[in-house]
Design an enzyme around this catalytic site. Sequence first.
Site, PDB file in Angstrom:
ATOM      1  N   HIS A 163       0.884  -1.177   0.000  1.00  0.00           N
ATOM      2  CA  HIS A 163       0.000   0.000   0.000  1.00  0.00           C
ATOM      3  C   HIS A 163       0.919   1.224   0.000  1.00  0.00           C
ATOM      4  O   HIS A 163       2.035   1.162   0.535  1.00  0.00           O
ATOM      5  CB  HIS A 163      -0.823   0.105   1.285  1.00  0.00           C
ATOM      6  N   ASP A 208       2.575   1.940   3.233  1.00  0.00           N
ATOM      7  CA  ASP A 208       3.562   0.960   3.722  1.00  0.00           C
ATOM      8  C   ASP A 208       4.977   1.380   3.376  1.00  0.00           C
ATOM      9  O   ASP A 208       5.915   1.092   4.114  1.00  0.00           O
ATOM     10  CB  ASP A 208       3.350  -0.425   3.082  1.00  0.00           C
TER      11      ASP A 208
HETATM   12  C1  XUL Z   1      -7.430  -6.591   4.456  1.00  0.00           C
HETATM   13  C2  XUL Z   1      -6.683  -6.966   3.242  1.00  0.00           C
HETATM   14  C3  XUL Z   1      -5.847  -5.909   2.627  1.00  0.00           C
HETATM   15  C4  XUL Z   1      -5.744  -5.986   1.146  1.00  0.00           C
HETATM   16  C5  XUL Z   1      -4.980  -4.859   0.516  1.00  0.00           C
HETATM   17  O1  XUL Z   1      -8.179  -7.615   4.987  1.00  0.00           O
HETATM   18  O2  XUL Z   1      -6.734  -8.096   2.805  1.00  0.00           O
HETATM   19  O3  XUL Z   1      -4.594  -5.975   3.206  1.00  0.00           O
HETATM   20  O4  XUL Z   1      -5.123  -7.174   0.738  1.00  0.00           O
HETATM   21  O5  XUL Z   1      -5.485  -3.629   0.877  1.00  0.00           O
END
Ligand code: XUL
Length: 469
Positions: A120, A123
């Site tokens: 993300h 991150d």
């Molecule tokens: C949350 C989840 C996230 C997504 C990416 O449950 O799975 O981490 O994978 O935003």
Amino acid sequence: MVKQTCYLTFALQGKVKGEIGMFFKNVGMIEYEGADSENPYAFKYYNPDEYVGGKTMKEHLRFAVAYWHTFDADGKDPFGDGTMFRAWNRMTHPLDKAKARAEAAFEFFEKLGVPYFCFHDVDIVDEGATLRETFAYLDQMSSFLKEMMETSRVQLLWNTANMFTHPRYVHGAATSCNADVYAYAAAKVKKGLDIAKELGAENYVFWGGREGYETLLNTDMKLELENLASFYRMAVEYAREIGFDGQFLIEPKPKEPTKHQYDFDAATTIAFLETYGLKDHFKLNLEANHATLAGHTFEHELRVAALHDVLGSIDANQGDLLLGWDTDEFPTDLYSAVLAMYEILKAGGFKTGGINFDAKVRRPSFADEDLFHAHIAGMDTYAVGLKVASRLLEDKALDQVIEERYESYTKGIGLEIKEGRTDLKKLAAYALEHDQIENQSGRQERLKATVNRYLLNALREAPAEKETR
Ligand code: XUL
Ligand code: CO
């Protein structure tokens, strides 16, 4: 040999202030040693170069490390503070910390031998005080990661924008009641797509953690869904404009953090995409623990996606039946991995997708080395899943029961039904003449025993000889 010194190169060039050198000093390159190995830092089943059904394991599985669980998380839970004090997270300036974290990440990727990672935006570097500052940080980190990727073989499976942690997303992002939040989220996705393009991401993910509602009493569901569809449409248009040709993925989840999330499961998400004319532009990123939260098995979600030609990628993990929330544990359940890989192989395998470990070490597994143990366990689990599933398919071990089960549709009235050559009047006339119905056994237990036999045999057998293409 995998190049393993890029982090040192960067450190020595003075690009990282503070800690210099290896973060995982006690761990070398993780190699395949085979099922008899007792070395905790070796693969027992994942042999990247071993051919399984015409492709190497590495090509089939396309493993990715999740940045957030591996390098950002510190083990905090709703009842307690963090337990993981990572050396790479000690610096105070966001960019210094972010660069040290990236160095640790690339050291980890290369030692583990994974071809991909996922992140993300938040991150890779903390958010700044303003959106402008956040973007400036992201631009710097995107260039930094690009340089690291150039001296490594690790590539970006997908990136995404975090539109759920900050309080501004309290009512959602693309489904927020507040248009300013909608615009802010759009700006983040625009930047995310620029980064995806810059780093050559194979996919771009949307996970709508706050896209949903808490109570219908204050919710205009129609407006929210239309806004969400416009948001996705604008992302597709912008990607086209900048020449980003990665695959868009939506990751369904029924609840948590929001009580009811719009991308509830594969079927709901597909219906949404169809309704708003978006299906050609999106596939799904399916997560095992999200499937179980929706009351489905992982293989159910994979089958639904495959039927609609939208099986894109997976987030591999597992939940805990005794807990019941999204525990994001590393996948160690061999049986589930076999059933998941069976669906994936049947659907033709991954194209732009792969297996991202959206999984975190447990809070008491706080040592840095546990990150290796966890990934080795997950990679070995999916390697076994791949081998067993491939053998089941090759031998058509489950096909005969299915063929026999549906045999009535291969002839007579069944064939007429299948080919759409009948109607209620004809069927009623037929039923009147055939009302003494005989059914056959579904043979569930026999099939499960077959899966067990293949699984146990695969674990017993010597590693396959290297095949040639
Ligand atoms: C949350 C989840 C996230 C997504 C990416 O449950 O799975 O981490 O994978 O935003
Ligand atoms: Co996920």
